[in-house]
Design a protein around this motif. Sequence first.
Motif, PDB file in Angstrom:
ATOM      1  N   MET A   1       0.829  -1.203   0.000  1.00 28.20           N
ATOM      2  CA  MET A   1       0.000   0.000   0.000  1.00 28.20           C
ATOM      3  C   MET A   1       0.866   1.256   0.000  1.00 28.20           C
ATOM      4  O   MET A   1       2.016   1.226   0.430  1.00 28.20           O
ATOM      5  N   GLN A   2       0.302   2.331  -0.481  1.00 27.59           N
ATOM      6  CA  GLN A   2       0.958   3.626  -0.486  1.00 27.59           C
ATOM      7  C   GLN A   2       0.201   4.580   0.432  1.00 27.59           C
ATOM      8  O   GLN A   2      -1.026   4.507   0.544  1.00 27.59           O
ATOM      9  N   THR A   3       0.926   5.495   1.059  1.00 27.41           N
ATOM     10  CA  THR A   3       0.274   6.502   1.874  1.00 27.41           C
ATOM     11  C   THR A   3      -0.040   7.728   1.028  1.00 27.41           C
ATOM     12  O   THR A   3       0.518   7.913  -0.064  1.00 27.41           O
ATOM     13  N   LEU A   4      -0.929   8.562   1.536  1.00 22.76           N
ATOM     14  CA  LEU A   4      -1.247   9.807   0.843  1.00 22.76           C
ATOM     15  C   LEU A   4       0.000  10.651   0.620  1.00 22.76           C
ATOM     16  O   LEU A   4       0.180  11.247  -0.440  1.00 22.76           O
ATOM     17  N   LYS A   5       0.876  10.675   1.611  1.00 24.14           N
ATOM     18  CA  LYS A   5       2.106  11.447   1.484  1.00 24.14           C
ATOM     19  C   LYS A   5       2.951  10.920   0.336  1.00 24.14           C
ATOM     20  O   LYS A   5       3.486  11.687  -0.471  1.00 24.14           O
ATOM     21  N   ASP A   6       3.092   9.587   0.257  1.00 23.64           N
ATOM     22  CA  ASP A   6       3.870   8.977  -0.824  1.00 23.64           C
ATOM     23  C   ASP A   6       3.308   9.366  -2.184  1.00 23.64           C
ATOM     24  O   ASP A   6       4.052   9.721  -3.111  1.00 23.64           O
ATOM     25  N   VAL A  98       0.419   6.740 -10.455  1.00 23.37           N
ATOM     26  CA  VAL A  98      -0.237   6.611  -9.150  1.00 23.37           C
ATOM     27  C   VAL A  98      -0.856   5.220  -9.002  1.00 23.37           C
ATOM     28  O   VAL A  98      -0.703   4.557  -7.972  1.00 23.37           O
ATOM     29  N   SER A  99      -1.554   4.772 -10.040  1.00 24.76           N
ATOM     30  CA  SER A  99      -2.205   3.456  -9.991  1.00 24.76           C
ATOM     31  C   SER A  99      -1.165   2.350  -9.837  1.00 24.76           C
ATOM     32  O   SER A  99      -1.347   1.412  -9.047  1.00 24.76           O
ATOM     33  N   ALA A 100      -0.079   2.447 -10.606  1.00 26.31           N
ATOM     34  CA  ALA A 100       0.970   1.430 -10.526  1.00 26.31           C
ATOM     35  C   ALA A 100       1.570   1.378  -9.119  1.00 26.31           C
ATOM     36  O   ALA A 100       1.800   0.290  -8.566  1.00 26.31           O
ATOM     37  N   ALA A 101       1.812   2.544  -8.531  1.00 26.49           N
ATOM     38  CA  ALA A 101       2.392   2.582  -7.187  1.00 26.49           C
ATOM     39  C   ALA A 101       1.455   1.955  -6.162  1.00 26.49           C
ATOM     40  O   ALA A 101       1.891   1.200  -5.284  1.00 26.49           O
ATOM     41  N   ILE A 102       0.166   2.249  -6.270  1.00 32.81           N
ATOM     42  CA  ILE A 102      -0.803   1.712  -5.313  1.00 32.81           C
ATOM     43  C   ILE A 102      -0.814   0.184  -5.350  1.00 32.81           C
ATOM     44  O   ILE A 102      -0.938  -0.481  -4.309  1.00 32.81           O
ATOM     45  N   TYR A 103      -0.654  -0.387  -6.552  1.00 30.26           N
ATOM     46  CA  TYR A 103      -0.691  -1.849  -6.688  1.00 30.26           C
ATOM     47  C   TYR A 103       0.698  -2.491  -6.686  1.00 30.26           C
ATOM     48  O   TYR A 103       0.858  -3.656  -7.041  1.00 30.26           O
ATOM     49  N   GLY A 104       1.705  -1.723  -6.250  1.00 30.27           N
ATOM     50  CA  GLY A 104       3.033  -2.298  -6.068  1.00 30.27           C
ATOM     51  C   GLY A 104       3.837  -2.451  -7.341  1.00 30.27           C
ATOM     52  O   GLY A 104       4.703  -3.330  -7.431  1.00 30.27           O
ATOM     53  N   ASN A 105       3.594  -1.601  -8.349  1.00 32.41           N
ATOM     54  CA  ASN A 105       4.336  -1.622  -9.612  1.00 32.41           C
ATOM     55  C   ASN A 105       4.471  -3.029 -10.185  1.00 32.41           C
ATOM     56  O   ASN A 105       5.574  -3.550 -10.381  1.00 32.41           O
ATOM     57  N   PRO A 106       3.348  -3.685 -10.477  1.00 34.14           N
ATOM     58  CA  PRO A 106       3.389  -5.090 -10.893  1.00 34.14           C
ATOM     59  C   PRO A 106       4.142  -5.350 -12.185  1.00 34.14           C
ATOM     60  O   PRO A 106       4.701  -6.449 -12.364  1.00 34.14           O
ATOM     61  N   SER A 107       4.201  -4.376 -13.106  1.00 36.90           N
ATOM     62  CA  SER A 107       4.892  -4.619 -14.374  1.00 36.90           C
ATOM     63  C   SER A 107       6.406  -4.651 -14.203  1.00 36.90           C
ATOM     64  O   SER A 107       7.131  -5.008 -15.141  1.00 36.90           O
ATOM     65  N   TYR A 108       6.906  -4.297 -13.021  1.00 36.05           N
ATOM     66  CA  TYR A 108       8.326  -4.455 -12.738  1.00 36.05           C
ATOM     67  C   TYR A 108       8.621  -5.858 -12.201  1.00 36.05           C
ATOM     68  O   TYR A 108       9.770  -6.283 -12.175  1.00 36.05           O
ATOM     69  N   ASP A 109       7.584  -6.554 -11.791  1.00 36.36           N
ATOM     70  CA  ASP A 109       7.738  -7.929 -11.305  1.00 36.36           C
ATOM     71  C   ASP A 109       7.491  -8.948 -12.411  1.00 36.36           C
ATOM     72  O   ASP A 109       8.125 -10.012 -12.438  1.00 36.36           O
ATOM     73  N   VAL A 110       6.558  -8.658 -13.309  1.00 38.18           N
ATOM     74  CA  VAL A 110       6.196  -9.572 -14.399  1.00 38.18           C
ATOM     75  C   VAL A 110       6.478  -8.878 -15.729  1.00 38.18           C
ATOM     76  O   VAL A 110       5.915  -7.816 -15.994  1.00 38.18           O
ATOM     77  N   PRO A 111       7.337  -9.447 -16.581  1.00 39.25           N
ATOM     78  CA  PRO A 111       7.628  -8.811 -17.868  1.00 39.25           C
ATOM     79  C   PRO A 111       6.378  -8.639 -18.722  1.00 39.25           C
ATOM     80  O   PRO A 111       5.579  -9.568 -18.871  1.00 39.25           O
ATOM     81  N   VAL A 112       6.223  -7.438 -19.292  1.00 42.14           N
ATOM     82  CA  VAL A 112       5.084  -7.117 -20.144  1.00 42.14           C
ATOM     83  C   VAL A 112       5.577  -6.873 -21.567  1.00 42.14           C
ATOM     84  O   VAL A 112       6.522  -6.112 -21.788  1.00 42.14           O
ATOM     85  N   ILE A 113       4.914  -7.533 -22.521  1.00 44.07           N
ATOM     86  CA  ILE A 113       5.197  -7.330 -23.942  1.00 44.07           C
ATOM     87  C   ILE A 113       4.018  -6.563 -24.527  1.00 44.07           C
ATOM     88  O   ILE A 113       2.875  -7.028 -24.479  1.00 44.07           O
ATOM     89  N   GLY A 114       4.273  -5.377 -25.077  1.00 40.30           N
ATOM     90  CA  GLY A 114       3.222  -4.548 -25.646  1.00 40.30           C
ATOM     91  C   GLY A 114       3.275  -4.554 -27.160  1.00 40.30           C
ATOM     92  O   GLY A 114       4.353  -4.376 -27.744  1.00 40.30           O
ATOM     93  N   ALA A 163      -6.105   3.099 -16.712  1.00 40.57           N
ATOM     94  CA  ALA A 163      -4.917   2.853 -15.891  1.00 40.57           C
ATOM     95  C   ALA A 163      -5.209   2.147 -14.561  1.00 40.57           C
ATOM     96  O   ALA A 163      -4.523   1.174 -14.226  1.00 40.57           O
ATOM     97  N   PRO A 164      -6.202   2.578 -13.768  1.00 39.69           N
ATOM     98  CA  PRO A 164      -6.439   1.873 -12.504  1.00 39.69           C
ATOM     99  C   PRO A 164      -6.821   0.408 -12.719  1.00 39.69           C
ATOM    100  O   PRO A 164      -6.348  -0.475 -11.992  1.00 39.69           O
ATOM    101  N   ASP A 165      -7.671   0.157 -13.722  1.00 38.21           N
ATOM    102  CA  ASP A 165      -8.087  -1.222 -14.006  1.00 38.21           C
ATOM    103  C   ASP A 165      -6.929  -2.044 -14.540  1.00 38.21           C
ATOM    104  O   ASP A 165      -6.786  -3.229 -14.214  1.00 38.21           O
ATOM    105  N   LEU A 166      -6.092  -1.429 -15.371  1.00 39.93           N
ATOM    106  CA  LEU A 166      -4.953  -2.145 -15.948  1.00 39.93           C
ATOM    107  C   LEU A 166      -3.959  -2.546 -14.873  1.00 39.93           C
ATOM    108  O   LEU A 166      -3.503  -3.708 -14.825  1.00 39.93           O
ATOM    109  N   GLN A 167      -3.602  -1.616 -13.993  1.00 42.46           N
ATOM    110  CA  GLN A 167      -2.618  -1.934 -12.956  1.00 42.46           C
ATOM    111  C   GLN A 167      -3.178  -2.943 -11.958  1.00 42.46           C
ATOM    112  O   GLN A 167      -2.436  -3.811 -11.469  1.00 42.46           O
ATOM    113  N   ARG A 168      -4.490  -2.872 -11.677  1.00 39.75           N
ATOM    114  CA  ARG A 168      -5.119  -3.871 -10.812  1.00 39.75           C
ATOM    115  C   ARG A 168      -5.068  -5.253 -11.473  1.00 39.75           C
ATOM    116  O   ARG A 168      -4.805  -6.261 -10.820  1.00 39.75           O
TER     117      ARG A 168
END
Length: 294
Positions: A1-6, A98-114, A163-168
């Motif tokens: 999770m991210q805080t409002l300050k973050d 913002v969305s990526a940060a809230i969900y823990g930047n998942p695309s840095y954990d799982v390689p994404v091919i676009g 973006a929010p749906d994609l990062q989720r």
Amino acid sequence: MQTLKDLAVLCTSTCTSKDGSTEISGITLQSAAVQPGDMFAALPGLHVHGAHFVEDACQRGASAVLTDPEGARIVASTGVNNIPLLVVDDIRAVLGRVSAAIYGNPSYDVPVIGITGTSGKTTTSYLIESAFRTAGHSVGMIGTTGSRINGVRVPSSLTTPEAPDLQRLFATMRDDGVHRIVMEVSSHSLLLGRVGGTRFRIGAFLNLSQDHLDFHHTMEEYFQAKARLFTKDSGTCCDRAVICIDDSWGLRMRDIAEASGCTPVTVSTTGNADYSAGPSSIADDGTQGVSDHR
């Protein structure tokens, strides 16, 4: 999770709350989809500003609102004054990060091919998905025909979700043990910030032909939208590129990728590329094949 300050630091925002320790567990554009602890992103719409739905979002348990100055004025006029606001000039410019940060930047954990291009995105996605699954990988796929994990459909909307749906969705795939994600990347998603905050390990450009000119107005604008996947400092530039150079659009895209340092590999049907397709053949059983030349 991210805080409002973050999150305020991440999007260089002002925050109306002095207490920045509130944790944000999710984010959504739909007030009706808000879960307790979520951030509600109130964007301007075609007919009404999302800030008009802040009261509904608060009743459903929203912990904060991301909006623009107009949205902040609307919220103030509704009398909802107990919800923290993050106020930015351009919501879409920061929504992906913002969305990526809230969900823990998942695309840095799982390689994404676009994969981008006017034609062939879906077919190419299916071919890559099949190749990965044959090699024993767990694969997530996102595109025109919907989203799925190892062939099992999961709820999603649009060719490229907001973006929010994609990062989720990325986070769901990561948590389900997916090894690779293959996704179609539309020009709309690149221009509207839907893929902001996504790390593309590989970006592929297939082709460009007349389409979506009601949105982009000219072919050059359409091309430049696609080019964001290969343009340095666009916020969506891939790590490596695969470019089809069968026409002038592909040659230009190769040059953009080279200038951006994303190491383009070229493919073609003419033989003037790193990889080119040779003559096709049809076996007695009807199976078609193409020889590959490097």
